[in-house]
Design a protein around this motif. Structure first.
Motif, PDB file in Angstrom:
ATOM      1  N   LEU A 235       0.700  -1.287   0.124  1.00  0.00           N
ATOM      2  CA  LEU A 235       0.152  -0.183   0.043  1.00  0.00           C
ATOM      3  C   LEU A 235       0.582   1.311  -0.106  1.00  0.00           C
ATOM      4  O   LEU A 235       1.586   1.362   1.079  1.00  0.00           O
ATOM      5  N   SER A 236       0.054   2.375  -0.865  1.00  0.00           N
ATOM      6  CA  SER A 236       0.995   3.953  -0.663  1.00  0.00           C
ATOM      7  C   SER A 236       1.827   4.027   0.523  1.00  0.00           C
ATOM      8  O   SER A 236       0.652   4.564   1.297  1.00  0.00           O
ATOM      9  N   PRO A 237       2.841   4.791   0.716  1.00  0.00           N
ATOM     10  CA  PRO A 237       2.561   5.027   2.147  1.00  0.00           C
ATOM     11  C   PRO A 237       2.515   6.268   1.823  1.00  0.00           C
ATOM     12  O   PRO A 237       3.273   7.508   3.313  1.00  0.00           O
ATOM     13  N   PHE A 238       1.897   7.351   0.902  1.00  0.00           N
ATOM     14  CA  PHE A 238       1.825   8.391   0.711  1.00  0.00           C
ATOM     15  C   PHE A 238       0.531   8.990   0.250  1.00  0.00           C
ATOM     16  O   PHE A 238       0.408   9.873   0.054  1.00  0.00           O
ATOM     17  N   SER A 239      -0.557   7.728   0.409  1.00  0.00           N
ATOM     18  CA  SER A 239      -1.866   8.534   0.188  1.00  0.00           C
ATOM     19  C   SER A 239      -2.658   7.453   0.864  1.00  0.00           C
ATOM     20  O   SER A 239      -2.014   6.568   0.902  1.00  0.00           O
ATOM     21  N   ASP A 240      -3.496   8.283   0.577  1.00  0.00           N
ATOM     22  CA  ASP A 240      -5.158   7.069   1.134  1.00  0.00           C
ATOM     23  C   ASP A 240      -5.219   5.895   0.390  1.00  0.00           C
ATOM     24  O   ASP A 240      -6.186   6.665  -0.849  1.00  0.00           O
ATOM     25  N   GLU A 241      -5.583   4.206   0.013  1.00  0.00           N
ATOM     26  CA  GLU A 241      -5.467   3.806  -1.031  1.00  0.00           C
ATOM     27  C   GLU A 241      -5.322   1.535   0.026  1.00  0.00           C
ATOM     28  O   GLU A 241      -5.306   1.754   0.912  1.00  0.00           O
ATOM     29  N   ARG A 242      -6.369   1.300  -0.647  1.00  0.00           N
ATOM     30  CA  ARG A 242      -6.921  -0.420  -0.400  1.00  0.00           C
ATOM     31  C   ARG A 242      -6.201  -1.370  -1.254  1.00  0.00           C
ATOM     32  O   ARG A 242      -6.211  -2.245  -0.868  1.00  0.00           O
ATOM     33  N   THR A 243      -6.029  -0.533  -2.336  1.00  0.00           N
ATOM     34  CA  THR A 243      -5.415  -1.269  -3.033  1.00  0.00           C
ATOM     35  C   THR A 243      -3.770  -1.410  -2.989  1.00  0.00           C
ATOM     36  O   THR A 243      -3.683  -0.098  -3.950  1.00  0.00           O
ATOM     37  N   PRO A 244      -3.022  -2.086  -3.378  1.00  0.00           N
ATOM     38  CA  PRO A 244      -1.616  -1.958  -3.556  1.00  0.00           C
ATOM     39  C   PRO A 244      -1.265  -0.820  -5.022  1.00  0.00           C
ATOM     40  O   PRO A 244      -1.032  -1.782  -5.898  1.00  0.00           O
ATOM     41  N   SER A 245      -0.601   0.422  -4.937  1.00  0.00           N
ATOM     42  CA  SER A 245       0.250   0.562  -6.137  1.00  0.00           C
ATOM     43  C   SER A 245       1.563   1.108  -5.929  1.00  0.00           C
ATOM     44  O   SER A 245       1.838   2.107  -7.031  1.00  0.00           O
ATOM     45  N   PHE A 246       1.883   0.946  -4.861  1.00  0.00           N
ATOM     46  CA  PHE A 246       3.450   0.665  -4.816  1.00  0.00           C
ATOM     47  C   PHE A 246       4.017  -0.226  -5.009  1.00  0.00           C
ATOM     48  O   PHE A 246       4.118  -1.654  -4.594  1.00  0.00           O
ATOM     49  N   MET A 247       5.343  -0.506  -5.503  1.00  0.00           N
ATOM     50  CA  MET A 247       6.016  -1.164  -6.488  1.00  0.00           C
ATOM     51  C   MET A 247       7.823  -1.312  -5.771  1.00  0.00           C
ATOM     52  O   MET A 247       8.343   0.156  -6.263  1.00  0.00           O
ATOM     53  N   VAL A 248       8.197  -2.095  -5.241  1.00  0.00           N
ATOM     54  CA  VAL A 248       9.873  -1.996  -5.370  1.00  0.00           C
ATOM     55  C   VAL A 248      10.196  -3.314  -6.509  1.00  0.00           C
ATOM     56  O   VAL A 248       9.627  -4.012  -5.665  1.00  0.00           O
ATOM     57  N   SER A 249      11.303  -2.507  -7.109  1.00  0.00           N
ATOM     58  CA  SER A 249      12.257  -3.758  -7.417  1.00  0.00           C
ATOM     59  C   SER A 249      13.798  -4.894  -7.133  1.00  0.00           C
ATOM     60  O   SER A 249      14.624  -3.085  -6.858  1.00  0.00           O
ATOM     61  N   PRO A 250      13.956  -5.537  -6.511  1.00  0.00           N
ATOM     62  CA  PRO A 250      15.108  -5.744  -5.808  1.00  0.00           C
ATOM     63  C   PRO A 250      16.155  -5.692  -6.846  1.00  0.00           C
ATOM     64  O   PRO A 250      16.756  -5.498  -6.627  1.00  0.00           O
ATOM     65  N   VAL A 251      15.439  -6.186  -7.537  1.00  0.00           N
ATOM     66  CA  VAL A 251      16.718  -5.886  -8.976  1.00  0.00           C
ATOM     67  C   VAL A 251      17.626  -4.859  -9.307  1.00  0.00           C
ATOM     68  O   VAL A 251      18.655  -4.883  -9.373  1.00  0.00           O
ATOM     69  N   LYS A 252      16.672  -3.889 -10.542  1.00  0.00           N
ATOM     70  CA  LYS A 252      17.191  -2.405 -10.243  1.00  0.00           C
ATOM     71  C   LYS A 252      17.264  -1.314  -8.665  1.00  0.00           C
ATOM     72  O   LYS A 252      17.321  -0.812  -8.507  1.00  0.00           O
ATOM     73  N   GLN A 253      16.437  -2.222  -8.114  1.00  0.00           N
ATOM     74  CA  GLN A 253      16.886  -0.780  -6.158  1.00  0.00           C
ATOM     75  C   GLN A 253      16.820   0.228  -6.731  1.00  0.00           C
ATOM     76  O   GLN A 253      16.799   1.222  -6.252  1.00  0.00           O
ATOM     77  N   ILE A 254      14.934   0.245  -7.036  1.00  0.00           N
ATOM     78  CA  ILE A 254      14.217   1.347  -7.730  1.00  0.00           C
ATOM     79  C   ILE A 254      12.786   1.316  -7.196  1.00  0.00           C
ATOM     80  O   ILE A 254      12.600  -0.270  -7.396  1.00  0.00           O
ATOM     81  N   TRP A 255      12.142   1.734  -6.401  1.00  0.00           N
ATOM     82  CA  TRP A 255      10.561   1.688  -5.842  1.00  0.00           C
ATOM     83  C   TRP A 255      10.217   2.857  -7.264  1.00  0.00           C
ATOM     84  O   TRP A 255      10.289   4.194  -7.227  1.00  0.00           O
ATOM     85  N   LYS A 256       8.589   2.818  -7.103  1.00  0.00           N
ATOM     86  CA  LYS A 256       7.186   3.166  -7.727  1.00  0.00           C
ATOM     87  C   LYS A 256       6.011   3.742  -7.175  1.00  0.00           C
ATOM     88  O   LYS A 256       5.714   2.100  -6.929  1.00  0.00           O
ATOM     89  N   ASP A 257       5.656   4.818  -6.362  1.00  0.00           N
ATOM     90  CA  ASP A 257       4.575   4.764  -6.467  1.00  0.00           C
ATOM     91  C   ASP A 257       3.507   5.421  -7.488  1.00  0.00           C
ATOM     92  O   ASP A 257       3.257   6.556  -7.235  1.00  0.00           O
ATOM     93  N   PHE A 258       2.759   4.273  -8.271  1.00  0.00           N
ATOM     94  CA  PHE A 258       2.022   4.470  -8.900  1.00  0.00           C
ATOM     95  C   PHE A 258       0.530   5.768  -9.034  1.00  0.00           C
ATOM     96  O   PHE A 258       0.106   6.606  -9.464  1.00  0.00           O
ATOM     97  N   SER A 259       0.191   6.311  -7.579  1.00  0.00           N
ATOM     98  CA  SER A 259      -0.609   6.797  -6.803  1.00  0.00           C
ATOM     99  C   SER A 259      -0.522   8.435  -7.004  1.00  0.00           C
ATOM    100  O   SER A 259      -1.210   9.319  -6.869  1.00  0.00           O
ATOM    101  N   SER A 260       1.249   8.072  -6.914  1.00  0.00           N
ATOM    102  CA  SER A 260       0.994   9.843  -6.261  1.00  0.00           C
ATOM    103  C   SER A 260       2.046  10.102  -6.973  1.00  0.00           C
ATOM    104  O   SER A 260       2.220  11.569  -7.199  1.00  0.00           O
ATOM    105  N   GLY A 261       2.614   9.253  -8.112  1.00  0.00           N
ATOM    106  CA  GLY A 261       3.444   9.171  -8.489  1.00  0.00           C
ATOM    107  C   GLY A 261       5.174   9.634  -8.154  1.00  0.00           C
ATOM    108  O   GLY A 261       6.121  10.139  -9.264  1.00  0.00           O
TER     109      GLY A 261
END
Length: 659
Positions: free
Chosen positions: A36-62
């Motif tokens: 779940l996004s730590p930057f917005s109020d949501e119930r469906t996960p939109s927060f992705m973490v890539s261990p291979v690339k070592q980057i993250w993306k929060d699709f709800s807040s950009g």
């Protein structure tokens, strides 16, 4: 200044999924993690973490980036603070060079407030352990509560001497500014009419034992202070006032110490006071937090929601405001969480019960007495209703109202069935009541929206479809190819423009082997193509230089050298396609094509498409010039014809039909 060698060690050692896992409950999703996004109020996960690339993306807040970007965004760290936090986490010794006076002045307001708060915590702790009054008053109180030395040190407990300005003067002597002491609420400043240049200064927490309040990452945000005298005019507990770093509605006491246990146990015990948390922790139950004496807020619930879906609310056995506390349960249900309630025997609270029972007894009690919220609410309200039919009807309506807060329809139905059994009433009546409540909620919400629209005199316009910027997308794709496959050695089919026996221009294929970055760079250079987007252009040249020089290129080490704006841009590019994994297409028998298949083809097609696009733009420019120029246009027309022929050949290679 932190040395480059320390920064390099931090980036080599830090694991993004481990660091973010301290703040967000992550679940495996293919080769990535989601949450779940730590930057917005949501119930469906939109927060992705890539261990291979070592980057993250929060699709709800950009938002997005690397491990440092996450800490800077989530914890409001400065860059050096984020590096230091990671160094401490991974036991890396920090090498620092002396900061200049100019660099010291650059520290922003928030950082200065954190530094003042950290000094205050250290000072209060020192007063507790070292001063005679601290040992005689503060330490005696903590020992009476049953706290061990280890627990007192663990939670950073302290004592503020019963002096008007003892702490304030100590801070000023150490060079901390009165401005920040006042902003954090540690010092109360009052203007003196007789001496305007020397305002009166008072310690807010004089004569109180101190409980530091930490953020999720362990930063001191503020304090809670308990008075030890019987002064009826003074509040028993006093909290730091709201400030730039402390917002009590968004903070949970003990979350720093509890976060890992909450995620591991997949449950969070919610209590009311500081001592409840500390006593539970000391007894061996670590997944416990407190709302710090404030009414529970949605922000506090969402803080827990990142770590677990399950909350067990612990109430005092003789809590006078027990019924009023039920509002908090409705708030938790609204957030889509599972709620249990546990009350202690009369005369006991979580603090005293944990103090008087060992770990096994406490754990067993919590297991045996934690009721589902509906059972608890029903038993509590039924006692109040007794044999009064009107009160009984109100009780049923109250319970159904709580059920209406649950977003999941299946859970709603199950709870209605359970309520029907407990209250001995038909399910049909309860479902009808639920429908009426839901209908009223929808009507109220619609009315509110209409009122807001009327107040702001909103004019409805048909949305204009946004035109796709082809060049932007192609330049973005080039950056993505360089980041993902820049070092890959691939076989490419080059197209050489030649004249055949009939005198026509044709494209003849020629096989070459090259690294992806070399192929892209040479192709763009041959055609004298420059990226037009300033961000992409900047990233492109840095990438080409890094890929050419570094033997072991990784995205993680590359973005460590970039500013945050570039880091966010790169994470957005690399994680763009990861968002489709959030939809779990495989479960719907849809299998997206693997990007690793046909890298050389992907590179060639991207460059060819960019060429075609730029040729088309050039032809449009030439065509416009012929319309404006009424004199001889023969050379221009010949150039247009050549471009047309080339465009036709390139599109043929791309298997595209031109109209």
């Amino acid at each position: 200044m932190i040395s480059k060698s320390t920064i390099d060690k931090v980036y080599e050692s830090a694991r993004l999924e481990e660091v973010i896992g301290d703040f967000v409950q992550l679940k495996k999703s293919g080769s990535n993690f989601k949450g779940l996004s730590p930057f917005s109020d949501e119930r469906t996960p939109s927060f992705m973490v890539s261990p291979v690339k070592q980057i993250w993306k929060d699709f709800s807040s950009g938002k997005g980036g690397n491990v440092v970007a996450f800490l800077m965004e989530h914890e409001h760290f400065t860059y050096p603070e984020a590096i230091k936090y990671l160094a401490r986490k991974y036991n890396i010794e920090i090498e620092e060079t002396e900061r200049t006076d100019e660099q010291k002045q650059e520290a922003n307001e928030r950082e200065s407030m954190y530094l003042v708060s950290e000094f205050a915590q250290a000072h209060f702790s020192e007063m507790l352990w070292e001063s005679e009054l601290g040992k005689a008053i503060g330490m005696t109180y903590f020992k009476e509560r049953g706290f061990t030395d280890g627990t007192i040190k663990k939670f950073g407990l302290g004592y503020c001497l019963d002096q008007w300005d003892g702490f304030t003067n100590a801070a000023l002597d150490k060079g901390y500014k009165l401005h920040y002491l006042e902003k954090t609420g540690l010092t109360i400043v009052k203007e003196d009419a007789n001496n305007p240049n020397n305002p009166r200064k008072f310690d807010r927490f004089k004569g109180r034992v101190m409980f530091p309040i930490h953020s999720m990452s362990g930063r001191v945000l503020g304090f809670g202070g308990r008075i030890l005298t019987n002064d009826k005019k003074a509040a028993k507990y006093l909290n730091s006032p709201e400030s730039d770093i402390y917002h009590k509605s968004k903070v949970l006491y003990g979350i720093y110490y509890a976060k890992q246990a909450i995620a591991k146990e997949d449950n969070c015990y919610l209590v009311e006071g500081y001592t409840d948390v500390i006593q539970f922790y000391q007894r061996g139950i670590h997944n416990v937090v407190a709302s710090s004496g404030t009414a529970l807020t949605p922000e506090q619930i969402r803080l827990i929601n990142r770590l677990t879906k399950n909350i067990t609310v612990l109430f005092d056995g003789d809590a006078a405001g027990l019924r009023a506390s039920l509002r908090g349960i409705d708030l938790i249900l609204e957030q889509g969480m599972n709620v249990k309630v546990c009350t202690f025997p009369e005369g006991e609270d979580p603090d005293s019960f944990a103090k008087n029972n060992d770990l096994e007894e406490l754990s067993q009690y919590l297991q045996d007495n934690s009721k589902d919220f509906i059972q608890f609410k029903a038993s509590l309200l039924v006692k109040e209703a007794a044999n009064d039919p009107i009160k009984r009807a109100d009780t049923v309506r109250d319970i159904v109202h709580s059920i209406s807060k649950i977003p999941d329809r299946i859970q709603k139905e199950i709870y209605i069935q359970e309520c029907a059994q407990i209250m001995n009433i038909s399910e049909a009546v309860l479902f009808n009541t639920l429908a009426q409540i839901s209908k009223k909620d929808i009507a109220d919400a619609t009315k509110k929206v209409k009122q807001e629209q009327k107040a702001f005199d909103v004019v409805k316009n048909d949305p204009v479809p946004q035109k796709v910027d082809v060049q932007y997308e192609l330049e973005r794709k080039i950056i993505e190819l360089l980041l993902l496959y820049g070092k890959n050695q691939e076989k490419f089919e080059d197209l050489i423009l030649k004249e055949n026996e009939e005198g026509d221009l044709v494209l003849e294929p020629e096989s070459v082997e090259a690294r992806v970055f070399e192929k892209i760079y040479l192709d763009l250079q041959d055609d004298e193509i420059e990226l037009t987007n300033p961000n992409f252009k900047n990233i492109y040249y840095k990438l080409i230089e890094e890929l050419n020089q570094a033997e072991d290129f990784t995205v993680n080490t590359f973005i460590a050298e970039l500013d945050q704006e570039m880091v966010i841009e790169i994470s957005s590019i690399l994680m763009e396609e990861e968002k489709y994994t959030l939809h779990n297409w495989e479960s719907k028998d849809i299998y997206p094509k693997d990007k690793n298949i046909g890298i050389s083809q992907l590179v060639s097609e991207t460059i060819l498409t960019l060429r075609c696009y730029l040729i088309k733009k050039r032809m449009e420019t030439l065509q416009n010039s012929t319309e404006e120029n009424t004199t001889d246009n023969s050379e221009t027309l010949e150039e247009i014809m050549n471009y047309l022929q080339l465009n036709k050949l390139l599109n043929k290679k791309l298997n595209r039909v031109l109209s």
